[in-house]
Each structure stands twice: as structure tokens, then as C-alpha cells.
Design a protein around this motif. Structure first.
Motif, short mmCIF file in Angstrom:
data_model
loop_
_atom_site.label_atom_id
_atom_site.label_comp_id
_atom_site.label_asym_id
_atom_site.label_seq_id
_atom_site.Cartn_x
_atom_site.Cartn_y
_atom_site.Cartn_z
N SER A 1 2.68 2.69 3.06
CA SER A 1 3.63 1.84 3.79
C SER A 1 4.94 1.79 3.00
CB SER A 1 3.02 0.43 3.92
OG SER A 1 3.98 -0.48 4.36
N PRO A 2 5.95 2.54 3.43
CA PRO A 2 7.15 2.71 2.60
C PRO A 2 7.89 1.41 2.30
CG PRO A 2 7.16 4.26 4.45
CD PRO A 2 6.03 3.32 4.68
N LYS A 3 7.97 0.50 3.27
CA LYS A 3 8.70 -0.74 3.04
C LYS A 3 7.82 -1.79 2.38
CE LYS A 3 9.65 -1.22 7.48
NZ LYS A 3 9.09 0.02 8.04
N ASN A 4 6.52 -1.51 2.33
CA ASN A 4 5.51 -2.49 1.94
C ASN A 4 5.49 -3.68 2.90
OD1 ASN A 4 4.10 -1.19 -0.22
ND2 ASN A 4 5.99 -1.40 -1.39
N TYR B 1 0.87 -1.17 0.00
CA TYR B 1 0.00 0.00 0.00
C TYR B 1 0.91 1.23 0.00
CZ TYR B 1 -4.42 2.37 0.49
OH TYR B 1 -5.52 3.16 0.23
N PRO B 2 0.54 2.27 -0.75
CA PRO B 2 1.48 3.39 -0.91
C PRO B 2 1.81 4.12 0.39
CG PRO B 2 -0.21 3.47 -2.61
CD PRO B 2 -0.63 2.41 -1.64
#
Lengths: 511, 487
Positions: free
Chosen positions: A86-89, A83-84
Motif C-alpha cells: 500500500s504505497p500511501k499506507n 503494509y508494503p
């Protein structure tokens, strides 16, 4: 058929720390977008997380306050999803070994009247775990922008058992958690800033049944009143579906507090597989007894316990404690003043604080924060737990506990009369001068009265008002007030009302 | 010793620099000239920055002139694998995904090398995201082996081993997840050291498999490896997995720590599939140690047969999560074909990642999936514990283990089309990563066709001093390190 709702809440609380959960960059709210970032927050290639110990301290403290069992080891897992925001995904979280297990939240339900104590209950907790917050998406007409300032802020998730049965209970639960977190200095819990967020799992079942019904997760309950309204709405919706002969489906629904409606976000089939696994970048952290003991020592007495103690120790009634205990600074202030005033004067101290001091404080800062927010209240009433902005006014108030204690002492001793004391209080709030000095300066001291002179005035009053005397004699106690007026008038308002009362009664008794 | 500056050792060049017989600018110019000469044939670099390197060299010369030399690495050109972050320099992981990415920060090893005065020189080619054993998986084309440019240099740190062997750097850094330093060192005839997991900070190293990755040096000699390790080792508060310990003087330990040692020969490492010429060379190394009075013991690492499977579950699981961040949102390749957020992920990742990276992400995603976690990931972790216990058990009786580094010498580029055949390159190196141990590959001969052969010494945890001393004793008695590719 009659239905019973079964409600469990997942409450996210942002922990108030200087820096983020896994990096040194500052945590904060209201900054220019994407200024509270660094390689770790932005998940740049090669960046690694390092745990913020202050955040772990805070959640352990929260767990101790709520009577949880603290796990011996703090272990980290990765929750993988794209999800965009969440930087690390993946989100670093705690999956199978939460740091806090069990515990409970004490709640108070509303009573029939505001000055009566409502029913108390303990809502059992399943767990509390620590994780990191995500960024924030801002959707435009043709594009979406991401602000990572919030990303990586320490966040704890408090999960209750499915043990609540009404929107009122859920509401009381949330406000109690909020008060606890503010009390413990763990979070400011400002819902507008997203520091406290709530999702609810709701199902219904026939009254008397013990099984759990089909669960609906209600999201975006992002104000304290939306929690009550949203849950109420969902319970009614589920009952309506069943009454119509329809079937409920396990799903996640989004509640819109503005319109009071909800819509389905996704069904069970579309649920994520988060592929949890232990985060290999973070070592487990051992929490030993010494660590817990140190934090236990920092745990404050919680509002309900304080309320019970204030009643037992100072005989202060519910109508006052329900105001006094919900703000830690206010409660401490009261207790300091009550101690200084001495035995038997605590209720008077409480009255001055609740009725006069809080009014002065709200007058002083009404422009800044609004009057309504200023009066701390029992969560059972309206959930208006004092936010730190309110206590700021108290901290800077020129009226200190010693002033209140001194003023109460003067009134009790008859040195000043109630009306004069009110005037003294207002000037005290403005100047910070001692009440005795103000009374002296303004000539507000009750004049030392010659007892013979007072007796003469009383006899005159009795002689001039035979009707009141007859009424008093026939048992109407309040008739004595008609005699006090002329005495006070003769004394030009400076007689001690207590002494006037006593003298009149003595004279009337021998008649 | 070679007369050519670019083939000399750190120890030797540092002495020359200190004696003012040489300047760092001269040395760096020699390395740059050599790089220009051989790069068309080798392709060890993804990029380099001559002006930047010469400026660093000039600064180093100024320090020495002022009597403020930072030590033996001051002024020495050192190349970094393109998975280690350097501020203002590209950081691509040899992937289209990061083709245009420039790092805004330094890895901890970078900071440490800068502090030691090293001249950071170039970004070295590797398998994409360090996934491979031949450097053929680079999005920017393969690297040639300096001993035969039609052959692979090994991998994944093939650019690091090839650049060093070809004289394009005086030392290089690589990263080792399953053998990615030791195997290319063996195939290129240089020394490659993988330290104990946690000795060198991983901060700023592009993660492949976090619980296995470790940065280490490629050098011409064991002594040089000791010098570089001393500069990059040590606790880093930005890496939670880094170890808090005093860093000894590794260089001094080379001579202070003397044998005879007890060496273990794991019988499982000499089974079928080992090239006979390599077997013969390693046997000679064993004989050498025996001749020096070392006690040689056969030992057993009974779970060796499970190493490869265990590795490919754990490494791919971690990789599938670690590579999640390459999504085209904040940096890196973003597909122009995308219509919404989910589309950006799908297209950017489909276009940005090569086939081997995709294969491993898919495998890793699968083994972590709900319902499969216990059967694969959890079980692999348990087997990993058994594998580590095998080694620790063996170390009750011996100081180090001696094995071949690679079952085969350098093979032809394009020769191994089957990914599983390539995975077998790492059978002697993977167990070390799973157990978190230090290991070094040292040159131990050549095949009849002139390809280098490496021997691997596996040490006890945190006993790098001992391991380096054992390797040094062998190296001192042989001249393999003094041979250079002729081209």
C-alpha cells in the motif's frame, strides 16, 4: 447434532477501466513490474488523487444490475494501515456511505440432472463500495519485491448478507456475480489475473437456531473451485471443533487450495484499527437522477432474465438456454439467428448453435485457449462462464446468424437433408459461403422426387417387408423405419425423409 | 526604492528588464552574490543550484531579446519553500526523512511559474513538514531573522520570509496551514498572502493537512503579491479540491477597486496576550482606514477560543495519515537497523522524523482511533463549521477584517521550548485556515527594538481582488515596505 452453516461473501472485482482509480496512468495486467506507475501511484511527496469517473460509472451500473439503491453522493474515506503493498499506507475506500446499498444476486442451484433447471434463490447484498487495489508482493528467499502495477486499479467490494448456507450456494453466488460483471462489461473477472477475489465469513449453528455463531474469515479463495472446497473444509473443521467439545475463536484463516488445509492468520485481538476518516483530498461527487438514468439505459438484460424470456418468447428448452444465455455475445447471436429464421424455428437454430457452431469454434481456437474453456455453461453446472476470449472466436466466425437461419430454413423446407446439412455447415464454417450456394455447388440438394416414383418405391418396400408391416400395424410405430431404409436406398439418399414418412404412412393406413 | 537590485520589487524589475536596462542574468547574479554574502548568517536555503538558475535567466533574456517575454515574472528569481516539487531538484520538507530525495516531477505552481518565465531559485528552509511557527523544527538547522539573526523568522515558511527580507530572492512561495505564510511575513517585515482554499493547486505540495494547506506568495509589496498570485492561481484538474473559476487581473484590481470599505475589527483578536506595541501599530492602521473614510465596526467571532484546539485535532489527524507514505520502502530514509518490513517502518520513521512531527503524528493517530473519532475528529469538524459561520456572519456587514497577524514579534531562537507556547503564535491566523478564507499580512510598523510588525486583513472567500486592493490602499500611504534590514 445437526449444524447449519451461515456464509457471507466479500467479493472484490477489479473494474475494467483504461486508467487507474485516482490517476491517469494506465491500468493493466502482465506488464513489466513497476511500469504502470506515476507520482500518484507511488505516493510520491505532493501527489494528489483525482477520481476516475469511468470507475464510478461502472460501479453504479453494477449496482443497478443487482438492484441496489444508489447513494446520492459518492464519498471517499481513508483506511489507514501500514503494509508494503500500500504505497500511501492508506487505501482510499468508502466506509460509512457506500455508493450501492442493498440489492441481491440471483443464483441457480444444481438440479438432479444437467438438463434440468435447478432451484433459484436471491441472495441479499449488504453493500457494494468502490476502492483502489494494492500492489503485489513477491517474496524471494532473502528479500521481498513490490510491484505497484496493480496498485490503484479500481476495485469494488461486493458484500453479501450472511445469507448462504452451503458451499454450493456460495459457489453459485460467485459464478452469478461473475456472469453479471462480464455481462455488464464491468470486469473480465479472470480469477487467475486477480480480477475476481473472494473472502468468506463462515459460522455454524445448530439447525433451527437463529443466532449467528463465532465467525471465521477465510482468505485466499483465489480460484472458483477453491471457494467451494475452502468453504466445505471450513464448515467441516468448525463442526469437528464443536463436536470435540472445543470452542471456536473469531479469527482470520488462510486457505491453501493445493493442500486443502487452512491455518490461522490472526485472531480478533490483533484486528486492525483502520482509523477511517473522510479523505480531504477528494470532494464528494453528487450522483443525480440523470446520471443514473443514462447508466440504466446501458444495463443489459441479465442471463437468468434472458433464459426466462427465451423460453417464453421462443419456446427454447432449458437444455439449450442454459448454454446460450451465459455468454452475452452468444445469446445475442442466437437471438439474431432465431429472428431471421422466423417463427417456430428457434429450437432448431439453438440446436445448430449449441451442437455444431460451438464445436466448430472450439476446434478453431482450441490450441489457443483450451477446449474446456470454450463452451459457455450455466453457472449451476460448473461455473464455466464464458470469458471474453471465447466470444472472440464467435465474433470472428465466418458463420453468421443469417447462415444459420438460412440452413435451418432449408432443412425445414426439405431442400437439404440432415446429413447433407451437417456437411454444408462444416464448409460454411470454413468458407463463409451461403448454405444454398454450398448445397448447389456440392450437389447436396435433396432431389426433387416424382411423387409417382416415390409411391412405387414405397409400395415395393411394403411388399418386401411384411414383418415390419405387421409390427407397425400392431402398434409398434418404430417399425416404419425398417421400411424407410429400402426407399432411401432406391432414391439414392436424395429423398426428403419427411415426404417418405408421410407417403409410407398413407399407404400403410389404407392397407 | 532601493538602489540594490536584490531589494527591488517585481514590478520595478520587470519594467527595467522590459526596458533592457537590466538582464535577468545580471539580476540573478546579484541575487546569487547576495545569497552567498548573507547565507552564513541567515541560513534561509536548504539548497540552491546556481548553474540551473543562471541557465533559466539566460533563457529568459533570450526570450525578451526575441520579443517573447512571458510577462512581469519573466526573469525574476523566485525561491520556493522546500515542500514544493521541482523536477530534478531536492525536495526535503526540511526532514531527515527526505534528505536525499529528488523530485521527478513539477508541482502545478512550479509549472505555472516556469510558464511565466520565473527563474526558480533555491529550496527554502522551513519547519519539518511545515509543522511549526519558528523554522526551528528544521532538521537542517534554524533560519535567522534578517532583522536580528538571533531571532526566529517565524514559520513554518521561515526560509521563504527570511530569504526575501534578506534580499536572497525577489519573491518566494510558502505554504500556509495555520498561519505559515502570514506569521513569518509579519515577523520578517514582508507581505505574505494566503489565498482562499482551492484557489491555488496543491498538486506537488507536500501535504501537511490537506483541508487547510494553501500555497501563497511572499513579496515586498501588495502589487507584487497580486502579480505572483495571478501567475499561480487557477483550476487544476490534478487537484480535486481546486476551484473552477475565472482568475481576474489582480494587479489591475489594486487601483480599479476603490473604497471606502467597511472593515470589521474582531474583538476576540485584541484580548489578552497581545503584545502592546503590536496592538498600538494595528490601532494606527485602523485609524488610517478610518481617516480614509472607511467604516470601522467591531465584530465578534464567538468561536475564536476553540480555533486552536479544533486546528490541532484536524491538522494532526490529516497529517498522521498524510505522512504514512514516508515509510522507507519506496524512497526516503531507510533505517539500516531494520530486520523486516514492520521494522523498516518503525526504525525509519523513528530515525527520519523529528520530535514535533512525531508529536503530531501521535496526536493525530490518537484522535482518529476507534472509540475516539466521534469525541475528537467529528466534533472538531462540527466546531470548524461554526468557526466558518462566525466569519461568514461577520462578512454580511463588512468587506474585510483587520487584525494583528501575530501576537508577538520575532522571538529569540530557542526561547520557546514549550511546544504549547509555540502553538499560541498562530492564534490570529488559524481561524482563517479553518474557514478556508483568504488573508494577507502587510508590514505595519516596527517595535522600539526594530522588529517588524504585521497587520492581517482577512477577506471574503474568492475576493482576493478586493482584499489586495484594501491592503494596497494602506501600503501606498506608508513606507514600511521600503525599509530593509541593515546588516
Amino acid at each position: 447434532m445437526n449444524y447449519e452453516a451461515v456464509i457471507g461473501l466479500e467479493v472484490h472485482v477489479q473494474i475494467k477501466t483504461q486508467s487507474k482509480m485516482f490517476t491517469r496512468v494506465a491500468a493493466g495486467y502482465g506488464h513489466e513490474p513497476n511500469t504502470l506507475t506515476d507520482p500518484v501511484v507511488l505516493a510520491l511527496p505532493g501527489a494528489l488523487p483525482v477520481m476516475n469517473k469511468a470507475a464510478l460509472d461502472a460501479i453504479i451500473k453494477a449496482g443497478l444490475l443487482l438492484g441496489c439503491k444508489i447513494a446520492p453522493v459518492c464519498k471517499w474515506d481513508r483506511k489507514n494501515y501500514f503494509y508494503p503493498d500500500s504505497p500511501k499506507n492508506y487505501q482510499i475506500s468508502q466506509y460509512d456511505q457506500p455508493i450501492c446499498l442493498g440489492g441481491s444476486v440471483e443464483i441457480e442451484l444444481p438440479a438432479s440432472a444437467r438438463n434440468l433447471m435447478g432451484e433459484h434463490k436471491k441472495i441479499p447484498l449488504t453493500r457494494i463500495h468502490l476502492e483502489e487495489d494494492v500492489g503485489k508482493l513477491n517474496h524471494g528467499a532473502t528479500d521481498s519485491l513490490v510491484d505497484y502495477n496493480r496498485a490503484g486499479t479500481p476495485l469494488m467490494e461486493i458484500v453479501s448478507d450472511p445469507a448462504m448456507h452451503s458451499a454450493e450456494e456460495a459457489y453459485a453466488y460467485l459464478t452469478s456475480i461473475r456472469a453479471t460483471m462480464i455481462y455488464g462489461g464491468i470486469s473480465d473477472c479472470d480469477m487467475e489475473k486477480g480480477q475476481l477475489r473472494c473472502d468468506a465469513n463462515i459460522s455454524i449453528r445448530p439447525v433451527g437456531a437463529t443466532h449467528l455463531g463465532i465467525k471465521v474469515e477465510l482468505k485466499n479463495l483465489n480460484s472458483i473451485s477453491f471457494v467451494r472446497d475452502g468453504i466445505d473444509h471450513e464448515i467441516k473443521r468448525q463442526i469437528a471443533v464443536v463436536e470435540r467439545g472445543g470452542t471456536l475463536v473469531q479469527e482470520t484463516r488462510d486457505y491453501d487450495g493445493q493442500t486443502g488445509t487452512s491455518q490461522s492468520l490472526r485472531s480478533k485481538e490483533m484486528a486492525h484499527d483502520y482509523r477511517y476518516f473522510p479523505d480531504p483530498d477528494l470532494m464528494p461527487v453528487r450522483v443525480d437522477a440523470e446520471w443514473k438514468t443514462r447508466l440504466q439505459a446501458e444495463c443489459p438484460e441479465l442471463p437468468f432474465a434472458k433464459q426466462r424470456r427465451f423460453f417464453e418468447q421462443y419456446q427454447v428448452p432449458y437444455s439449450l438456454t442454459s448454454v446460450l444465455v451465459w455468454d452475452r455475445m452468444l445469446a445475442d447471436y442466437f437471438e439474431a439467428a432465431a429472428q431471421l429464421a422466423g417463427p417456430g424455428k428457434a429450437q432448431a437454430v439453438g440446436n445448430w448453435i449449441v451442437n455444431d457452431l460451438l464445436r466448430e469454434l472450439s476446434r478453431g481456437s482450441a490450441a489457443a485457449v483450451g477446449d474446456a474453456a470454450l463452451r459457455p455453461r450455466s453457472p449451476a453446472r460448473d461455473g464455466g462462464v464464458a470469458a471474453p476470449a471465447d466470444t472472440h472466436a464467435l465474433a470472428t466466425s465466418k458463420v453468421r446468424p443469417a447462415h444459420i437461419a438460412a440452413l435451418v430454413g432449408m432443412v425445414e423446407a426439405g431442400t437439404v437433408l440432415t446429413n447433407a446439412a451437417k456437411e454444408i455447415f462444416i464448409e460454411m464454417a470454413a468458407t463463409g459461403d451461403q448454405p444454398a450456394a454450398i448445397a448447389e455447388r456440392r450437389g447436396l440438394c435433396a432431389a426433387p422426387i416424382d411423387t409417382n416414383e416415390l409411391e412405387t418405391w414405397c409400395r415395393d418396400a411394403i411388399a418386401a417387408n411384411p414383418k415390419a408391416v405387421v409390427e407397425f400395424k400392431s402398434g409398434k410405430d418404430s417399425a416404419i423405419n425398417a421400411l424407410k431404409g429400402p426407399v432411401m436406398k432406391a432414391a439414392k439418399g436424395k429423398a426428403n425423409p419427411k415426404l417418405v414418412d408421410e407417403t409410407l404412412r398413407c399407404l400403410l393406413a389404407v392397407m | 526604492m532601493s538602489s540594490k537590485l536584490y531589494f527591488r520589487t517585481i514590478a520595478d524589475l520587470a519594467a527595467a528588464l522590459d526596458a533592457k536596462q537590466l538582464s535577468s542574468v545580471e539580476l540573478t547574479q546579484a541575487v546569487i552574490a547576495r545569497t552567498h554574502a548573507v547565507e552564513p548568517c541567515i541560513h534561509a536555503f536548504n539548497s540552491f543550484d546556481e548553474a540551473d538558475a543562471l541557465a533559466q535567466a539566460a533563457a529568459s533574456d533570450a526570450r525578451r531579446a526575441a520579443g517573447q517575454s512571458c510577462g512581469p515574472l519573466d526573469g525574476i528569481p523566485i525561491g520556493l519553500k522546500d515542500v514544493i516539487a521541482v523536477t530534478g531538484q531536492p525536495l526535503t520538507a526540511s526532514s531527515k526523512m527526505l534528505k536525499d530525495f529528488v523530485s521527478p516531477y513539477d508541482a502545478t505552481v512550479t509549472t505555472k511559474l516556469k510558464k511565466a518565465g520565473a527563474v526558480l531559485w533555491g529550496r527554502l528552509n522551513c519547519d519539518e513538514f511545515a509543522m511549526g511557527s519558528s523554522t526551528e523544527n528544521s532538521a537542517f538547522g534554524p533560519t535567522g531573522n534578517p532583522w536580528d539573526p538571533t531571532r526566529v523568522p517565524g514559520g513554518s515558511s521561515g526560509g521563504s520570509s527570511a530569504a526575501l527580507a534578506a534580499g536572497e530572492a525577489i519573491a518566494t512561495l510558502g505554504s500556509d496551514t495555520g498561519g505559515s505564510i502570514r506569521q513569518p511575513a509579519a515577523l520578517c517585515g514582508v507581505v505574505g498572502l494566503k489565498p482562499t482554499y482551492g484557489l491555488v493547486s496543491r498538486f506537488g505540495l507536500i501535504a501537511f493537512a490537506s483541508s487547510l494547506d494553501q500555497i501563497g506568495p511572499f513579496t515586498r509589496t501588495v502589487e507584487d503579491a497580486a502579480i505572483v498570485l495571478g501567475a499561480i492561481a487557477g483550476h487544476d484538474e490534478r487537484d480535486s479540491t481546486s476551484f473552477q473559476a475565472e482568475i481576474p487581473d489582480y494587479r489591475a484590481a489594486l487601483t480599479s477597486q476603490r473604497g471606502p470599505w467597511k472593515l470589521g475589527i474582531p474583538k476576540e483578536y485584541f484580548a489578552t496576550g497581545l503584545d502592546p506595541e503590536i496592538a498600538a501599530s494595528v490601532e494606527k492602521a485602523i485609524a488610517f482606514y478610518q481617516s480614509q473614510g472607511c467604516e470601522i465596526r467591531e465584530v465578534s467571532l464567538p468561536h475564536t477560543q476553540y480555533c486552536l484546539d479544533t486546528y490541532y485535532v484536524i491538522a494532526t489527524a490529516e497529517a498522521s495519515s498524510n505522512l504514512g507514505r514516508y515509510d522507507g520502502i519506496r524512497y526516503g530514509h531507510r533505517s539500516t537497523a531494520a530486520k523486516d518490513a514492520v521494522d523498516i517502518y518503525a526504525h525509519s520513521r523513528a530515525e527520519g522524523f523529528g520530535p514535533e512531527v512525531k508529536r503530531r503524528i501521535i496526536l493525530g493517530t490518537y484522535v482518529l482511533s476507534s472509540g475516539y473519532y466521534d469525541a475528537y475528529y467529528l466534533r472538531a469538524q462540527k466546531v470548524r463549521t461554526l468557526i466558518r459561520q462566525d466569519f461568514l456572519h461577520a462578512f454580511r456587514d463588512v468587506d474585510a477584517l483587520l487584525t494583528p497577524t501575530s501576537p508577538m514579534p520575532a522571538f529569540k531562537i530557542g526561547e520557546k521550548a514549550d511546544p504549547l507556547a509555540l502553538y499560541l503564535c498562530d492564534i490570529y491566523t488559524i481561524g482563517v485556515n479553518l474557514a478556508g478564507l483568504p488573508a494577507i499580512s502587510v508590514p505595519c510598523g516596527f517595535t522600539k527594538s526594530g522588529l517588524p510588525i504585521g497587520a492581517q486583513l482577512i477577506g471574503q472567500p474568492w475576493k482576493e481582488s478586493n482584499l489586495l486592493a484594501i491592503a494596497h490602499a494602506y501600503e501606498r500611504a506608508h513606507d514600511w515596505s521600503a525599509q530593509f534590514p541593515i546588516f
